[in-house]
Design an enzyme around this catalytic site. Structure first.
Site, PDB file in Angstrom:
ATOM      1  N   HIS A   5       0.859  -0.811  -0.224  1.00  0.00           N
ATOM      2  CA  HIS A   5      -0.118   0.323  -0.307  1.00  0.00           C
ATOM      3  C   HIS A   5       0.995   1.363   0.025  1.00  0.00           C
ATOM      4  CE1 HIS A   5      -2.815   3.289   2.265  1.00  0.00           C
ATOM      5  NE2 HIS A   5      -3.096   3.142   0.895  1.00  0.00           N
TER       6      HIS A   5
ATOM      7  N   GLU B  93       2.616   2.180  -3.505  1.00  0.00           N
ATOM      8  CA  GLU B  93       1.199   2.832  -4.284  1.00  0.00           C
ATOM      9  C   GLU B  93       1.285   4.624  -3.831  1.00  0.00           C
ATOM     10  OE1 GLU B  93      -2.985   3.951  -3.511  1.00  0.00           O
ATOM     11  OE2 GLU B  93      -2.727   1.820  -3.241  1.00  0.00           O
ATOM     12  N   HIS B  94       1.282   4.604  -2.800  1.00  0.00           N
ATOM     13  CA  HIS B  94       1.302   6.510  -2.579  1.00  0.00           C
ATOM     14  C   HIS B  94       2.517   6.354  -3.064  1.00  0.00           C
ATOM     15  CE1 HIS B  94      -2.018   6.860   0.479  1.00  0.00           C
ATOM     16  NE2 HIS B  94      -1.444   5.552   0.297  1.00  0.00           N
TER      17      HIS B  94
ATOM     18  N   GLU C 111      -4.584   8.210   7.629  1.00  0.00           N
ATOM     19  CA  GLU C 111      -5.378   6.986   7.070  1.00  0.00           C
ATOM     20  C   GLU C 111      -5.705   5.744   7.627  1.00  0.00           C
ATOM     21  OE1 GLU C 111      -6.049   4.160   2.752  1.00  0.00           O
ATOM     22  OE2 GLU C 111      -4.237   5.233   3.094  1.00  0.00           O
TER      23      GLU C 111
END
Length: 432
Positions: free
Chosen positions: A47, A50-51, A127
């Site tokens: 993840h 991906e950022h 998040e």
């Protein structure tokens, strides 16, 4: 179905569906790798990668990436799941070369700058905090953790604050080099796109992708365990999730499980919605779902209700599961098939939906599957198959229960397990 597929000499697969009546194109890169491909020390790195892909390359700053795509009215985004990651864009047909160039740039030339990494870690920590403050997110994360205890597949995709804070650019590059290789990547476009032109653009811009990992990723086989996890919180409503091991994508009963989930809780006409919400008024939200993975699956029922209604809600849900193992009506199968068919046909009107669907089929089955073939798979599902499946799913396997909120009145897991193996007449007494 106007779908064309080309496998480049590098091993990268390019697929297009031409929709000539459109002025736009949805395109993206799908990688057959997600959080499940992380090592123990990499929890959350898929993840984070991906950022970080959007945070600057050798040719573009993070701002350049955002501005260049939006200067032409386009959109750019990404998503990480348990077994896949995707980077995708939507642009007008004249700007496909720009979108291909940006996607290739972020996937082959990302810098992973230390200062950008520090900032993005902070964003992801926020998040994670937001997810932990959202009970309906928490109940699903906890469900996966107990259903697949101690396994990569059961871990939250976002990772933990300690792990996220520990990652270095070198670790990100290590995960990237193992998993973002041409044998695991698919470039897909749908809309006003010419296949041969698109193939040439992809071949030129993605030439630097590694063709094979230095150390091939090893996927730990999933072992469904089941169990009970509860978190008592001072909330207005209780989030309840009860589930069982479902079917993997390639298993015979996968599509049968999809139909069963639709019949039980796939819409306002479903059994659970009608009985639990409309007839009894026991909750404001209830639905059933079936998730497939490469070697396992989850069949679940999620409900949100007040804590005081839990003693009444759970027996009704279990009773509906039991009824599905005894009687399924042909009309219910026909309605579920009609809903799936409508979803498939409506998806054909959206280039983004079609690109995503084609990419998933390529990753799972190695080829695009025409809608008529998909519907043909559903035609062989009978009432007998469904009742047999329901009996095996709900009453021959260990359940998993996850609950968050005011759950003092929720029955113990031993009573719930007993109700799932006892005669129908004992259900209310066992869990009520």
């Amino acid at each position: 179905m106007n779908v064309e597929t080309t496998r480049l000499s590098s091993g990268l697969t390019v697929v297009t569906e031409t929709m000539p009546h459109l002025e736009s194109v949805a395109l993206g890169v799908w990688i057959k790798s997600g959080s499940r491909n992380e090592t123990t020390e990499e929890h959350g790195i898929a993840h984070l990668l991906e950022h970080m892909a959007f945070k600057g390359t050798k040719r573009r700053s993070a701002r350049d990436i955002a501005e260049e795509i939006e200067n032409v009215g386009g959109e750019l985004n990404a998503a990480t799941s348990t077994e896949t990651t995707s980077y995708y864009a939507r642009v007008l047909k004249d700007h496909v070369p720009l979108a291909v160039d940006i996607l290739a740039d972020i996937l082959t030339e990302s810098e992973f700058d230390e200062e950008e990494l520090r900032r993005e870690k902070h964003v992801i920590l926020q998040e994670i905090g937001a997810a932990n403050d959202t009970p309906d997110d928490v109940v699903f994360d906890k469900f996966s953790e107990v259903a697949y205890r101690g396994q990569t597949i059961g871990r939250p995709i976002l990772g933990t604050p300690d792990k996220v804070n520990s990652f270095t650019p070198g670790q990100i590059r290590g995960y990237l080099s193992r998993n973002y290789t041409t044998d695991r990547m698919f470039v897909v476009a749908a809309g006003a796109v010419d296949h041969q032109t698109f193939v040439k653009q992809v071949e030129e811009r993605f030439a630097s992708l590694p063709t094979a990992p230095s150390s091939p990723p090893v996927l730990e086989p999933a072992r469904y365990i089941g169990g009970d996890v509860r978190e008592d919180r001072d909330l207005m409503d209780a989030q309840l999730l009860i589930g069982f091991e479902g079917k993997a994508y390639h298993m015979r009963d996968f599509y049968c499980s999809q139909i069963l989930a639709n019949i039980l809780g796939g819409g306002m006409s479903s059994r659970l919605f009608q009985e639990v919400r409309e007839h009894r008024g026991l909750c404001y939200s209830v639905y059933a779902f079936h998730w497939g993975f490469s070697d396992t699956g989850i069949f679940g029922v999620h409900a949100a209700t007040s804590g005081s209604e839990l003693p009444n809600l759970l027996p009704v849900v279990i009773d509906e599961l039991r009824k599905s193992s005894e009687t399924i009506h042909q009309q219910e199968i026909d309605r579920a098939r009609a809903q799936i068919r409508a979803q498939l046909l409506m998806g054909q009107e959206s280039p983004a939906a079609r690109a995503g669907q084609i990419a998933r089929q390529m990753m799972l089955y190695g080829r695009p599957i025409p809608n008529p073939e998909m519907m043909e798979r559903l035609e062989g599902i009978t009432t007998e198959r469904l009742t047999d499946l329901a009996g095996r799913l709900f009453f021959d396997t260990v359940p998993t229960l996850s609950a968050v909120g005011p759950i003092e009145q929720l029955a113990p897991i031993s009573d719930i397990s007993a109700a799932l193996s006892s005669p129908a007449a004992k259900t209310q007494k066992a869990v009520g």
